[in-house]
Write a protein that holds these residues in place. Structure first.
Motif, PDB file in Angstrom:
ATOM      1  N   LYS A 142       0.618  -1.193  -0.025  1.00  0.00           N
ATOM      2  CA  LYS A 142      -0.071   0.105   0.202  1.00  0.00           C
ATOM      3  C   LYS A 142       0.824   1.252   0.110  1.00  0.00           C
ATOM      4  O   LYS A 142       0.581   2.155  -0.688  1.00  0.00           O
ATOM      5  CB  LYS A 142      -0.893   0.145   1.059  1.00  0.00           C
ATOM      6  CG  LYS A 142      -1.906   1.330   1.478  1.00  0.00           C
ATOM      7  CD  LYS A 142      -2.624   1.504   0.316  1.00  0.00           C
ATOM      8  CE  LYS A 142      -3.483   2.693   1.021  1.00  0.00           C
ATOM      9  NZ  LYS A 142      -4.252   3.214  -0.578  1.00  0.00           N
ATOM     10  N   ARG A 143       2.200   1.291   0.717  1.00  0.00           N
ATOM     11  CA  ARG A 143       2.792   2.327   0.689  1.00  0.00           C
ATOM     12  C   ARG A 143       3.268   2.728  -0.805  1.00  0.00           C
ATOM     13  O   ARG A 143       3.735   3.952  -0.766  1.00  0.00           O
ATOM     14  CB  ARG A 143       4.288   2.173   1.563  1.00  0.00           C
ATOM     15  CG  ARG A 143       3.781   2.273   2.905  1.00  0.00           C
ATOM     16  CD  ARG A 143       4.944   2.096   3.859  1.00  0.00           C
ATOM     17  NE  ARG A 143       5.104   0.552   4.113  1.00  0.00           N
ATOM     18  CZ  ARG A 143       6.059   0.333   4.525  1.00  0.00           C
ATOM     19  NH1 ARG A 143       7.337   0.783   4.622  1.00  0.00           N
ATOM     20  NH2 ARG A 143       6.316  -1.314   4.882  1.00  0.00           N
ATOM     21  N   LEU A 144       3.254   1.667  -1.724  1.00  0.00           N
ATOM     22  CA  LEU A 144       4.097   1.748  -3.013  1.00  0.00           C
ATOM     23  C   LEU A 144       2.722   2.221  -4.076  1.00  0.00           C
ATOM     24  O   LEU A 144       3.280   2.440  -5.019  1.00  0.00           O
ATOM     25  CB  LEU A 144       4.862   0.694  -3.451  1.00  0.00           C
ATOM     26  CG  LEU A 144       6.309   0.841  -2.473  1.00  0.00           C
ATOM     27  CD1 LEU A 144       6.870  -0.571  -2.560  1.00  0.00           C
ATOM     28  CD2 LEU A 144       7.113   1.986  -2.553  1.00  0.00           C
ATOM     29  N   ILE A 145       1.738   1.531  -3.824  1.00  0.00           N
ATOM     30  CA  ILE A 145       0.538   1.626  -4.687  1.00  0.00           C
ATOM     31  C   ILE A 145      -0.534   2.628  -4.164  1.00  0.00           C
ATOM     32  O   ILE A 145      -1.415   2.293  -3.315  1.00  0.00           O
ATOM     33  CB  ILE A 145       0.030   0.190  -4.899  1.00  0.00           C
ATOM     34  CG1 ILE A 145       0.832  -0.815  -5.272  1.00  0.00           C
ATOM     35  CG2 ILE A 145      -0.994   0.387  -6.134  1.00  0.00           C
ATOM     36  CD1 ILE A 145       0.592  -2.375  -5.302  1.00  0.00           C
ATOM     37  N   ARG A 146      -0.275   3.654  -4.575  1.00  0.00           N
ATOM     38  CA  ARG A 146      -0.883   4.878  -3.912  1.00  0.00           C
ATOM     39  C   ARG A 146      -2.366   4.779  -3.740  1.00  0.00           C
ATOM     40  O   ARG A 146      -3.161   5.216  -2.682  1.00  0.00           O
ATOM     41  CB  ARG A 146      -0.666   6.249  -4.701  1.00  0.00           C
ATOM     42  CG  ARG A 146       0.659   6.782  -4.320  1.00  0.00           C
ATOM     43  CD  ARG A 146       1.065   7.844  -5.234  1.00  0.00           C
ATOM     44  NE  ARG A 146       2.669   8.164  -5.120  1.00  0.00           N
ATOM     45  CZ  ARG A 146       2.986   9.143  -4.300  1.00  0.00           C
ATOM     46  NH1 ARG A 146       2.267  10.089  -3.762  1.00  0.00           N
ATOM     47  NH2 ARG A 146       4.289   9.276  -4.444  1.00  0.00           N
ATOM     48  N   ASN A 147      -3.100   4.437  -4.868  1.00  0.00           N
ATOM     49  CA  ASN A 147      -4.567   4.366  -4.924  1.00  0.00           C
ATOM     50  C   ASN A 147      -5.116   3.130  -4.641  1.00  0.00           C
ATOM     51  O   ASN A 147      -6.453   2.825  -4.747  1.00  0.00           O
ATOM     52  CB  ASN A 147      -5.115   4.920  -6.266  1.00  0.00           C
ATOM     53  CG  ASN A 147      -4.844   6.269  -6.381  1.00  0.00           C
ATOM     54  OD1 ASN A 147      -4.705   7.104  -5.456  1.00  0.00           O
ATOM     55  ND2 ASN A 147      -4.332   6.796  -7.774  1.00  0.00           N
TER      56      ASN A 147
END
Length: 191
Positions: A142-147
């Protein structure tokens, strides 16, 4: 989806994946490989892929360096069993006992690192963690896949489960669940 098992017989995970696929989603389950299920990608259900990853905790990786815990029964019965062999076995047993408390935290970390990286490469819209062990890679990705949206599917009240992993792991689990429960988009749990 993330599940810390090979997802061979995990009916709840497979049902959820099948329902998502039938609704039109492309589903990939990031699971673990084991002695019967090698690291690979399989598709047991139309529209669902299971990517089995080689996940080993730090104690599992060093296990082969530690002497066996027991001297074989034949060696025990034999008068030729040497004191150094028995001593080596005792030291191995002590080393394994010392490593046991860090096995699960290390396994969670490795699963989060490897499965989180795999999910980041895949770029899903939804990160679905099955149980708290599945939330580690979901929150890392989640930290790297914003949406991306995050679903926490707690198959049981995780921090109150019957099988106690020990006080260290329980404390770690409570800390992460308290922190993450407020940062997910949907929580699914037992009724």
């Amino acid at each position: 989806m993330f599940v810390l098992n090979p997802c061979t017989h995990d009916a709840r995970v497979l049902r959820a994946a099948d329902a998502c696929a039938q609704a039109g989603a492309i589903v990939r389950i990031f699971a673990t490989a084991d002695s019967e299920n090698s690291p690979t990608v399989i598709s047991p259900i139309d529209g669902v892929e299971i990517e089995r990853l080689d996940i080993r905790s730090w104690p599992q990786r060093v296990r082969r360096l530690i002497p066996q815990a027991e001297v074989t029964n034949r060696a025990k019965a034999s008068s030729t069993a040497t004191a150094p062999t028995a001593q080596k076995a005792r030291l191995g047993a002590i080393a394994r006992m010392a490593l046991r408390p860090i096995h699960l935290p290390s396994l969670y970390f490795e699963f989060a690192r490897i499965a989180g990286r795999a999910a980041t490469e895949w770029q899903p819209d939804v990160l679905w963690g099955h149980d708290l062990s599945g939330m580690h890679p979901a929150m890392r990705a989640k930290r790297l896949i914003r949406n991306a949206k995050v679903v926490y599917d707690s198959h049981e009240l995780w921090t109150h489960r019957n099988a106690s992993p020990g006080p260290v792991v329980e404390a770690i689990d409570r800390r992460f669940e308290r922190r993450w429960i407020h940062n997910v988009d949907l929580v699914i749990t037992v009724s």
